[in-house]
Design a protein around this motif. Sequence first.
Motif, PDB file in Angstrom:
ATOM      1  N   VAL A   1       0.852  -1.204   0.000  1.00 27.55           N
ATOM      2  CA  VAL A   1       0.000   0.000   0.000  1.00 27.55           C
ATOM      3  C   VAL A   1       0.884   1.250   0.000  1.00 27.55           C
ATOM      4  CG1 VAL A   1      -1.810  -1.187   1.308  1.00 27.55           C
ATOM      5  CG2 VAL A   1      -0.094   0.178   2.522  1.00 27.55           C
ATOM      6  N   ASP A   2       0.264   2.402  -0.296  1.00 30.54           N
ATOM      7  CA  ASP A   2       0.991   3.665  -0.178  1.00 30.54           C
ATOM      8  C   ASP A   2       1.130   4.006   1.298  1.00 30.54           C
ATOM      9  OD1 ASP A   2       1.318   3.980  -2.868  1.00 30.54           O
ATOM     10  OD2 ASP A   2      -0.597   5.027  -3.133  1.00 30.54           O
ATOM     11  N   ALA A   3       2.114   4.843   1.591  1.00 24.57           N
ATOM     12  CA  ALA A   3       2.410   5.168   2.992  1.00 24.57           C
ATOM     13  C   ALA A   3       1.187   5.696   3.727  1.00 24.57           C
ATOM     14  CB  ALA A   3       3.546   6.172   3.068  1.00 24.57           C
ATOM     15  N   ASP A   4       0.369   6.449   3.037  1.00 24.94           N
ATOM     16  CA  ASP A   4      -0.795   7.039   3.740  1.00 24.94           C
ATOM     17  C   ASP A   4      -1.962   6.057   3.863  1.00 24.94           C
ATOM     18  OD1 ASP A   4      -2.001   9.068   0.908  1.00 24.94           O
ATOM     19  OD2 ASP A   4      -1.500   6.937   1.128  1.00 24.94           O
ATOM     20  N   GLU A   5      -1.788   4.864   3.348  1.00 26.66           N
ATOM     21  CA  GLU A   5      -2.867   3.862   3.440  1.00 26.66           C
ATOM     22  C   GLU A   5      -2.592   2.804   4.511  1.00 26.66           C
ATOM     23  OE1 GLU A   5      -2.483   2.471  -0.563  1.00 26.66           O
ATOM     24  OE2 GLU A   5      -4.211   3.634  -1.259  1.00 26.66           O
ATOM     25  N   VAL A   6      -1.458   2.948   5.223  1.00 22.19           N
ATOM     26  CA  VAL A   6      -1.065   1.910   6.185  1.00 22.19           C
ATOM     27  C   VAL A   6      -2.114   1.756   7.289  1.00 22.19           C
ATOM     28  CG1 VAL A   6       0.616   1.265   7.957  1.00 22.19           C
ATOM     29  CG2 VAL A   6       1.411   2.088   5.734  1.00 22.19           C
ATOM     30  N   ALA A   7      -2.533   2.886   7.838  1.00 20.19           N
ATOM     31  CA  ALA A   7      -3.501   2.840   8.939  1.00 20.19           C
ATOM     32  C   ALA A   7      -4.766   2.103   8.516  1.00 20.19           C
ATOM     33  CB  ALA A   7      -3.830   4.254   9.411  1.00 20.19           C
ATOM     34  N   GLY A   8      -5.238   2.424   7.337  1.00 16.02           N
ATOM     35  CA  GLY A   8      -6.450   1.770   6.831  1.00 16.02           C
ATOM     36  C   GLY A   8      -6.230   0.276   6.665  1.00 16.02           C
ATOM     37  N   ALA A   9      -5.052  -0.092   6.189  1.00 11.44           N
ATOM     38  CA  ALA A   9      -4.747  -1.508   5.974  1.00 11.44           C
ATOM     39  C   ALA A   9      -4.711  -2.271   7.299  1.00 11.44           C
ATOM     40  CB  ALA A   9      -3.404  -1.655   5.251  1.00 11.44           C
ATOM     41  N   ILE A  10      -4.188  -1.590   8.336  1.00 10.43           N
ATOM     42  CA  ILE A  10      -4.142  -2.220   9.667  1.00 10.43           C
ATOM     43  C   ILE A  10      -5.561  -2.472  10.172  1.00 10.43           C
ATOM     44  CG2 ILE A  10      -3.526  -1.850  12.102  1.00 10.43           C
ATOM     45  CD1 ILE A  10      -1.034  -0.313  11.103  1.00 10.43           C
ATOM     46  N   THR A  11      -6.380  -1.419  10.085  1.00 10.31           N
ATOM     47  CA  THR A  11      -7.762  -1.542  10.562  1.00 10.31           C
ATOM     48  C   THR A  11      -8.487  -2.670   9.831  1.00 10.31           C
ATOM     49  OG1 THR A  11      -7.765   0.838  10.973  1.00 10.31           O
ATOM     50  CG2 THR A  11      -9.903  -0.280  10.968  1.00 10.31           C
ATOM     51  N   ALA A  12      -8.305  -2.707   8.520  1.00  5.34           N
ATOM     52  CA  ALA A  12      -9.004  -3.719   7.720  1.00  5.34           C
ATOM     53  C   ALA A  12      -8.527  -5.132   8.078  1.00  5.34           C
ATOM     54  CB  ALA A  12      -8.774  -3.446   6.237  1.00  5.34           C
ATOM     55  N   ALA A  13      -7.225  -5.268   8.227  1.00  2.00           N
ATOM     56  CA  ALA A  13      -6.661  -6.598   8.516  1.00  2.00           C
ATOM     57  C   ALA A  13      -7.168  -7.121   9.859  1.00  2.00           C
ATOM     58  CB  ALA A  13      -5.138  -6.543   8.513  1.00  2.00           C
ATOM     59  N   LEU A  14      -7.156  -6.239  10.883  1.00  2.00           N
ATOM     60  CA  LEU A  14      -7.611  -6.663  12.208  1.00  2.00           C
ATOM     61  C   LEU A  14      -9.107  -6.960  12.174  1.00  2.00           C
ATOM     62  CD1 LEU A  14      -5.562  -4.226  14.478  1.00  2.00           C
ATOM     63  CD2 LEU A  14      -5.186  -6.677  14.151  1.00  2.00           C
ATOM     64  N   GLY A  15      -9.819  -6.192  11.385  1.00  2.00           N
ATOM     65  CA  GLY A  15     -11.251  -6.426  11.241  1.00  2.00           C
ATOM     66  C   GLY A  15     -11.526  -7.808  10.666  1.00  2.00           C
ATOM     67  N   ARG A  16     -10.760  -8.155   9.625  1.00  2.77           N
ATOM     68  CA  ARG A  16     -10.932  -9.484   9.009  1.00  2.77           C
ATOM     69  C   ARG A  16     -10.631 -10.600  10.007  1.00  2.77           C
ATOM     70  NH1 ARG A  16      -8.589  -6.918   4.617  1.00  2.77           N
ATOM     71  NH2 ARG A  16      -6.502  -7.562   5.290  1.00  2.77           N
ATOM     72  N   ARG A  17      -9.667 -10.356  10.893  1.00  3.16           N
ATOM     73  CA  ARG A  17      -9.295 -11.352  11.892  1.00  3.16           C
ATOM     74  C   ARG A  17     -10.296 -11.389  13.032  1.00  3.16           C
ATOM     75  NH1 ARG A  17      -5.692 -15.501  11.789  1.00  3.16           N
ATOM     76  NH2 ARG A  17      -5.375 -15.356  14.032  1.00  3.16           N
ATOM     77  N   ALA A  18     -11.148 -10.360  13.105  1.00  2.00           N
ATOM     78  CA  ALA A  18     -12.029 -10.200  14.267  1.00  2.00           C
ATOM     79  C   ALA A  18     -11.200 -10.233  15.539  1.00  2.00           C
ATOM     80  CB  ALA A  18     -13.088 -11.307  14.297  1.00  2.00           C
ATOM     81  N   ALA A  19     -10.081  -9.545  15.512  1.00  2.00           N
ATOM     82  CA  ALA A  19      -9.174  -9.535  16.661  1.00  2.00           C
ATOM     83  C   ALA A  19      -9.639  -8.512  17.683  1.00  2.00           C
ATOM     84  CB  ALA A  19      -7.761  -9.212  16.189  1.00  2.00           C
ATOM     85  N   GLY A  20      -9.931  -8.991  18.878  1.00  2.00           N
ATOM     86  CA  GLY A  20     -10.433  -8.086  19.905  1.00  2.00           C
ATOM     87  C   GLY A  20      -9.368  -7.634  20.894  1.00  2.00           C
ATOM     88  N   ARG A  21      -8.375  -8.509  21.124  1.00  2.00           N
ATOM     89  CA  ARG A  21      -7.341  -8.167  22.101  1.00  2.00           C
ATOM     90  C   ARG A  21      -6.006  -8.144  21.367  1.00  2.00           C
ATOM     91  NH1 ARG A  21      -8.512  -8.477  27.072  1.00  2.00           N
ATOM     92  NH2 ARG A  21      -6.467  -9.218  27.739  1.00  2.00           N
TER      93      ARG A  21
END
Lengths: 244, 469, 268
Positions: free
Chosen positions: C100-120
């Motif tokens: 991803v582009d540097a400014d898309e990292v945060a979004g990629a993190i949020t999306a990845a954790l969302g897919r994992r349904a990671a709560g902790r």
Amino acid sequence: MRVALFITCVNDTLFPGTGRAVVTLLRRLGCDVEFPQAQTCCGQMHVNTGYPEEGRRLARHFVDVFAEYDAVVAPSGSCAAMVREQYPRLARAGDASFAGEVAETVPKVHDLSEFLVDVLGVTDVGAYFPHRVTYHPTCHSLRGLRLGDRPTRLLEQVRGLELVPLPGAEECCGFGGTFAVKNPAVSAAMCGDKVRNVAGTGAEVLCAADNSCLMHIGGTLKRQRTGVRIMHLAEILAATEATR
Amino acid sequence: MSGGTFLGMPAFPRNAAAAVQDSQLRFNLRKATHTIRGKRASVVAELPDWAELRAAGKEIKDHTLRNLDRYLLQLEEAVTAAGGHVHWAADAAEANRIVADLVKATGETSVVKVKSMATQEIGLNEALQEEGITAYETDLAELIVQLGDDWPSHILVPAIHRNRSEIREIFQEKMASYGRAAPEGLTDEPRALAEAARLHLRERFLSTKVAVSGANFMIAETGTLVVLESEGNGRMCLTLPETLISVVGIEKLLPSWRDLEVFLQLLPRSSTGERMNPYTSTWTGAVEGQEFHLVLLDNGRTRVLADEVGRQALRCIRCSACLNVCPVYERAGGHAYGSVYPGPIGAILTPQLRGMGSALDASLPYASTLCGACFDACPVAIDIPEVLVHLRGKARHPRAERLGMRAAGWVFDRPARLAGAQRLGARLRRFVPGRLPGPLAGWTDTRDIPDIPAESFRDWWDRTDGGAR
Amino acid sequence: MSGGAAGPDPTARAHAAGPDPRGRTGPGTGAATGGPGTGAATGGPGTGSRELILSRIRAAVAGAPEPGITRAYRTSPDQAGAVELFAERVADYRAVVHVVDADEVAGAITAALGRRAAGRVVVPDGLPEEWARAVRSAVEAGAVPLGRGTSGAGAAAIMRDAPALSAAELDAADGVVTSCAVGIAETGTIVLDAGPGQGRRALTLVPDYHLCVVRADQIVAGVPEAVGRLDPLRPLTWISGPSATSDIELNRVEGVHGPRTLEVVIAR
């Protein structure tokens, strides 16, 4: 060029036809072949079984016999490899004069296919052999001498010959000199796999540049009644329309 | 080597003959060695500078061994300066005693272990057991071996001789006696078996206070230790416990940090056939508050170092590439070698470390056809065939063989004798039996012998003047 | 080098380990304790075995030739295309890779954790604030806790390692998000050096899921460049794909004791 034939003790005693084929072939290619009668054995069996002193004595004898020639040709990858790899090591533990003679003689010793391709510069030796052949590149030819594709380049130029690839070709047949006697079970298991691969090719003839390995594989091919016969590379290269 | 483990085992040929008859073992070994062989070949071919890396690896190791005393002292100083403790063990017994004392000083009665050849070589687990300390192996294959009360048969994949259904049985029968039992309804799917191991060991990782490891490399310049692994059990053992004890052979040294640039390319590709193994940990002294002890092990290595030809065996980085290409190992299996170091490297290392006093150790240099596949595969260019031949020259020979070799030497000394022997053979050729007696029976059991020709080459040459007549 | 604890070999290695010079985990920390086991007076300096081994070595190598070392291997392979090669080689280990582009990292993190349904989710010290916020928003977006039944698990939370998390707490985490020190293109390897945003070694080991962000400027072509950039006095973890074993019939199984899933976000 004075070319000396180093027949090797196994060929001399058990496979004289290979020696006759080498003579025929080299003469056809215009070489003046000599056979120094004083030759016996390169010492490989002794050295590889753990008798370096006897081996060194035979190495000295070899150097004495062959020092005067321009080139020495051996129809045996493993004996040529013995001279090239082990003689310098044997010499290291000997005196300086012997080391010097070894350094002088060793580069002049060639396996047959090396001599044909590198020294004479031929791959088409004018042979005719209308049969289906598979080639086993023996360990010492492959990994000792690094013959590479020299033997198969020679075979590919033989008119009428169909060369079929051998699966697992680079794997050892299990002979290993005294290994076959000291470790018969593993040796036989290895040979069994080799023979299965050979038979699977549908070849009529198994060819190699080492009669000791061929003797091993051939002994099993025969015992199992496979109908595949063994031939040394020299015998195929010596064959012409006239001899078929 | 290992406390009485292999003592009294028969010589290699007998062990191998039994293994060759075991069709399941033959199948397992063939499949495994051929798989890993192919993987190695493809990742090695990827690097355009493999030959140069291999040459550098060999030279770095040779240079280190030549100056081993100096580099060990440098290592000791660096490890100590970084808060670690260095111990020197001249032999197995001393190394075992040092480790046992260190564990006792912590008050603990169990340790977790990272897969380590050196600790197997010295029989550490058994020695700790005698001191009331339980050593738990945590590598999946070592766990299979430990639960199965078995011996490792390969340097990299110690349970190579076991197939999935055997592993499932071992887990179901034995896991409960070591800790968490195998899950109900465990299948023989590799994934399910790996998961069972994960569950079985997880609690142990989280609670055990002392770990024992080996190391792949030690860096003299910085005092850094390096462990390569795949599963993460190594990381668990190296990071979670409060005390870490590493037992490392003195030959595992590299002079400088930079040298890892060579070995971190050579080892993974040669070993698992991967571009890089999943996990590599490096640590220098005591890190993250851990208590760190390094036990430097000789146990015969200096004896190997004293042999001009044989010392190259100390270059070995335990990648196991030589095992995976060896046609003898593929059929005999690892146990036949009677040592934690099987295969071609074992055939030259074991007789040097232990000497050739026993029938087994004296037979190891002969456990090879000298086919040379091991030398080509070795990432540090150990000329194993050269060392095998060298060791054969030092071995004791059976009397009958000595006489036979002497007789052959006598015949070869004079061409006339050779010609005479050939003519005698030719005259008797009709009387050669199909089955040969004595030690040669092994040949005719499965092979025909070649026909003896009526005339030798030299007699033909004489008779026909080289074909001219 | 004398092996002093004064820091790394000053022979000028470029340390690309981020802005933290000699962080908490420098050498010697917590090691000044004499520790137990110093009763193990076997084989320490000045003892018999040490001298014995050294003298055996000296006798063994006396008169042996001094071999030279030729380094003819590549030390600076072509840097072009390193990012693409890195992505390809990491994916080869069956890790999940996003470029991803540097400014898309945060979004990629949020999306990845969302897919994992990671709560902790464990967040190490020094992780860029923007990325930490991305983790928070994923966790708060109602990720479903996996609830493995261990006490303390269940409630969605950002887990900080201060005070230090216990092994059991780490075991109850759904995942960890870190930065890294170096990426190696040719081998698809990520190296952590316990620097900022990476935490101590256990943080990336015990949780079952590791999300790692690699910046393009951290990616080098080959192993030699990586070794040159790294500081041996820091504890290093080289990671090439998820944990794996081939111990069962040489079948590769991903996920044994380390994280079973490795997800990598490469910031161009």
